[in-house]
Design a protein around this motif. Structure first.
Motif, PDB file in Angstrom:
ATOM      1  N   UNK A  79       0.829  -1.206   0.000  1.00 33.93           N
ATOM      2  CA  UNK A  79       0.000   0.000   0.000  1.00 33.93           C
ATOM      3  C   UNK A  79       0.863   1.255   0.000  1.00 33.93           C
ATOM      4  N   UNK A  80       1.936   1.231   0.778  1.00 33.00           N
ATOM      5  CA  UNK A  80       2.843   2.375   0.808  1.00 33.00           C
ATOM      6  C   UNK A  80       3.553   2.554  -0.530  1.00 33.00           C
ATOM      7  N   UNK A  81       3.951   1.460  -1.123  1.00 31.43           N
ATOM      8  CA  UNK A  81       4.703   1.536  -2.377  1.00 31.43           C
ATOM      9  C   UNK A  81       3.865   2.072  -3.527  1.00 31.43           C
ATOM     10  N   UNK A  82       2.560   1.902  -3.445  1.00 31.54           N
ATOM     11  CA  UNK A  82       1.683   2.322  -4.540  1.00 31.54           C
ATOM     12  C   UNK A  82       0.796   3.498  -4.143  1.00 31.54           C
ATOM     13  N   UNK A  83       1.251   4.289  -3.208  1.00 33.95           N
ATOM     14  CA  UNK A  83       0.414   5.393  -2.735  1.00 33.95           C
ATOM     15  C   UNK A  83       0.161   6.413  -3.839  1.00 33.95           C
ATOM     16  N   UNK A  84      -1.045   6.956  -3.824  1.00 34.37           N
ATOM     17  CA  UNK A  84      -1.465   7.933  -4.823  1.00 34.37           C
ATOM     18  C   UNK A  84      -1.594   9.333  -4.242  1.00 34.37           C
ATOM     19  N   UNK A  85      -1.356   9.472  -2.943  1.00 29.01           N
ATOM     20  CA  UNK A  85      -1.420  10.761  -2.258  1.00 29.01           C
ATOM     21  C   UNK A  85      -0.431  10.728  -1.090  1.00 29.01           C
ATOM     22  N   UNK A  86      -0.090  11.883  -0.517  1.00 25.88           N
ATOM     23  CA  UNK A  86       0.712  11.880   0.714  1.00 25.88           C
ATOM     24  C   UNK A  86       0.004  11.089   1.814  1.00 25.88           C
ATOM     25  N   UNK A  87       0.792  10.446   2.660  1.00 28.03           N
ATOM     26  CA  UNK A  87       0.225   9.583   3.693  1.00 28.03           C
ATOM     27  C   UNK A  87       0.738   9.955   5.082  1.00 28.03           C
ATOM     28  N   UNK A  88      -0.136   9.798   6.067  1.00 25.44           N
ATOM     29  CA  UNK A  88       0.252   9.741   7.473  1.00 25.44           C
ATOM     30  C   UNK A  88       0.138   8.278   7.878  1.00 25.44           C
ATOM     31  N   UNK A  89       1.201   7.730   8.446  1.00 25.19           N
ATOM     32  CA  UNK A  89       1.271   6.299   8.728  1.00 25.19           C
ATOM     33  C   UNK A  89       1.243   6.083  10.238  1.00 25.19           C
ATOM     34  N   UNK A  90       0.178   5.467  10.715  1.00 23.62           N
ATOM     35  CA  UNK A  90      -0.003   5.184  12.140  1.00 23.62           C
ATOM     36  C   UNK A  90       0.423   3.741  12.392  1.00 23.62           C
ATOM     37  N   UNK A  91       1.580   3.572  13.030  1.00 22.46           N
ATOM     38  CA  UNK A  91       2.155   2.237  13.202  1.00 22.46           C
ATOM     39  C   UNK A  91       2.034   1.793  14.659  1.00 22.46           C
ATOM     40  N   UNK A  92       2.222   0.511  14.893  1.00 21.90           N
ATOM     41  CA  UNK A  92       2.129  -0.039  16.241  1.00 21.90           C
ATOM     42  C   UNK A  92       3.238   0.452  17.151  1.00 21.90           C
ATOM     43  N   UNK A  93       3.050   0.231  18.455  1.00 19.63           N
ATOM     44  CA  UNK A  93       3.971   0.779  19.442  1.00 19.63           C
ATOM     45  C   UNK A  93       5.172  -0.079  19.757  1.00 19.63           C
ATOM     46  N   UNK A  94       5.134  -1.360  19.353  1.00 20.88           N
ATOM     47  CA  UNK A  94       6.270  -2.247  19.638  1.00 20.88           C
ATOM     48  C   UNK A  94       6.636  -3.034  18.381  1.00 20.88           C
ATOM     49  N   UNK A  95       7.135  -2.392  17.356  1.00 23.51           N
ATOM     50  CA  UNK A  95       7.447  -3.123  16.126  1.00 23.51           C
ATOM     51  C   UNK A  95       8.602  -4.099  16.329  1.00 23.51           C
ATOM     52  N   UNK A  96       8.378  -5.343  15.926  1.00 25.55           N
ATOM     53  CA  UNK A  96       9.454  -6.331  15.949  1.00 25.55           C
ATOM     54  C   UNK A  96      10.384  -6.082  14.769  1.00 25.55           C
ATOM     55  N   UNK A  97      11.549  -6.698  14.813  1.00 25.18           N
ATOM     56  CA  UNK A  97      12.547  -6.456  13.768  1.00 25.18           C
ATOM     57  C   UNK A  97      11.994  -6.770  12.380  1.00 25.18           C
ATOM     58  N   UNK A  98      11.211  -7.844  12.258  1.00 22.44           N
ATOM     59  CA  UNK A  98      10.695  -8.231  10.940  1.00 22.44           C
ATOM     60  C   UNK A  98       9.571  -7.319  10.461  1.00 22.44           C
ATOM     61  N   UNK A  99       9.042  -6.483  11.366  1.00 27.75           N
ATOM     62  CA  UNK A  99       8.008  -5.522  10.981  1.00 27.75           C
ATOM     63  C   UNK A  99       8.602  -4.172  10.565  1.00 27.75           C
ATOM     64  N   UNK A 100       9.879  -3.978  10.860  1.00 25.01           N
ATOM     65  CA  UNK A 100      10.500  -2.678  10.605  1.00 25.01           C
ATOM     66  C   UNK A 100      10.644  -2.355   9.124  1.00 25.01           C
ATOM     67  N   UNK A 101      10.432  -3.326   8.261  1.00 18.85           N
ATOM     68  CA  UNK A 101      10.499  -3.053   6.827  1.00 18.85           C
ATOM     69  C   UNK A 101       9.504  -1.966   6.433  1.00 18.85           C
ATOM     70  N   UNK A 102       8.433  -1.817   7.203  1.00 21.09           N
ATOM     71  CA  UNK A 102       7.451  -0.760   6.930  1.00 21.09           C
ATOM     72  C   UNK A 102       8.118   0.612   6.966  1.00 21.09           C
TER      73      UNK A 102
END
Length: 388
Positions: A79-102
């Protein structure tokens, strides 16, 4: 437009620091100012604006904790890679290492932390993923908002980030200004480029249509209400290929999709671009189906509550999904945390089978009738008979 043209601002901080409250207030204020953007909830239990606008007791009954999965992370990155407008990204509070790709798909960050340990952790995350830090803020529930620095980045205290609250104060105002400058794309140019790319001749800009119909605005934000639907349908061509562009409630999109049939209907999704409602099939969903439904019988209708157990549903996988058969002698109310394109698909599936159909919107606390062949129900009516 290519992804690199549009910034994606990550709101980072530990759990219970007020990130979702801040995100909601930011997007509402930016929308009122006409700043084009969308919010991407990049956590599986993240909720939309409805969770900050609906009654708190209702929100507590609807919120369902969900686990992170690799598929969900891949979906967010896509979804981020194909965004069509500026984005505000609300992410979780404890991202694990494998989630950091976001993080790698974002461009900027705003930090919101209540203490030194969490600040150190999140600052390290931002630096490790080479995000440009716009603001470094301390969250205090009962403190006083104050700006301590504006260069090279915004620093200060932001207070009162309570669920359902509307934020005020110098720190919030300064943050809005900073993000508004970053998102300073010409609204008309963005709209024009998206409308030109529509696969149909009649593509409607909902903000412009709202002004034509006299829909009230809060700043630059249209406030559609159910009683606007009859006027909307009087204006639009019936049974004519049509595209809808812009923000509007789920019930408005469902109404127009049904009004357009049997002609093709298109809608603009900020993650996908122009899409058509998926074609669904009537059959009991299997226990492991990606779309689940609960039938709640009412006196004169069936309440259908849909859920996506994995927290996301890929549009490309939605075609042919099973949705449950329902009684044909009663109306139906559609509900659930679903994308607009799925609501239009559901409406097109069920409307031919029932005397009337409504779509539930938590912010209103009611379901709005979007189709009726029953003289006791009119398009735009509100159904307040909610299941307990």
């Amino acid at each position: 437009m290519a992804m690199e043209l549009f910034p994606a601002v990550l709101i980072g901080g530990p759990p219970n620091s007020g990130k979702s409250v801040l995100t909601h207030n930011l997007t509402q204020t930016l929308r009122e100012r006409g700043v084009q953007h969308y919010v991407l909830r990049a956590a599986p239990d993240g909720e939309g604006d409805w969770a900050s606008e609906a009654d708190l007791s209702l929100v507590r009954t609807i919120l369902v904790p969900r686990a992170w999965t690799l598929a969900f992370v891949e979906h967010v990155c896509q979804s981020l890679a194909h965004r069509h407008l500026p984005l505000i990204v609300d992410i979780g509070g404890r991202p694990a290492a494998w989630q950091e790709v976001i993080f790698d798909y974002c461009t900027h960050a705003v930090l919101l932390t209540p203490d030194s340990p969490s600040h150190t952790m999140w600052l390290d995350l931002v630096r490790r993923h080479n995000l440009l830090l716009l603001a470094d803020l301390r969250s205090e529930l009962r403190g006083v908002s104050v700006v301590t620095a504006t260069r090279p980045l915004l620093r200060g205290v932001i207070a009162g980030l309570e669920w359902g609250s509307r934020i005020r104060g110098p720190t919030f105002d300064a943050l809005v200004e900073r993000i508004a400058r970053l998102f300073a794309y010409d609204r008309d140019e963005l709209c024009r480029s998206h409308l030109i790319s529509a696969p149909v001749e009649n593509a409607v800009d909902l903000d412009r249509l709202a002004r034509t119909l006299g829909v009230p605005f809060t700043g630059e934000k249209a406030t559609w209400q159910p009683h606007h639907l009859p006027c909307l349908l009087d204006y639009l061509p019936e049974a004519t290929p049509l595209g809808l562009y812009g923000r509007a409630p789920n019930w408005l999109y469902a109404t127009v999709a049904l009004f357009t049939r049997p002609a093709p209907f298109y809608q603009f999704d900020v993650r996908l671009g122009w899409v058509t409602p998926p074609t669904l099939r009537l059959a009991p969903p299997t226990p492991d189906a990606p779309l689940q439904a609960r039938l709640i019988p009412r006196d004169d209708h069936t309440w259908l509550e849909f859920a996506v157990p994995s927290a996301y549903l890929d549009y490309d996988d939605a075609g042919g999904l099973a949705v449950p058969p329902i009684p044909a002698d009663k109306g139906v109310v559609l509900s659930g945390k679903l994308p607009h394109w799925l609501y239009t698909g559901l409406a097109l599936t069920y409307a031919p089978l029932v005397p009337w159909l409504a779509v539930y919107q938590p912010q209103l606390g009611c379901a709005v009738v979007v189709y009726s062949a029953d003289e006791t129900r009119t398009i735009g009516d509100c159904i307040h008979d909610l299941p307990q």
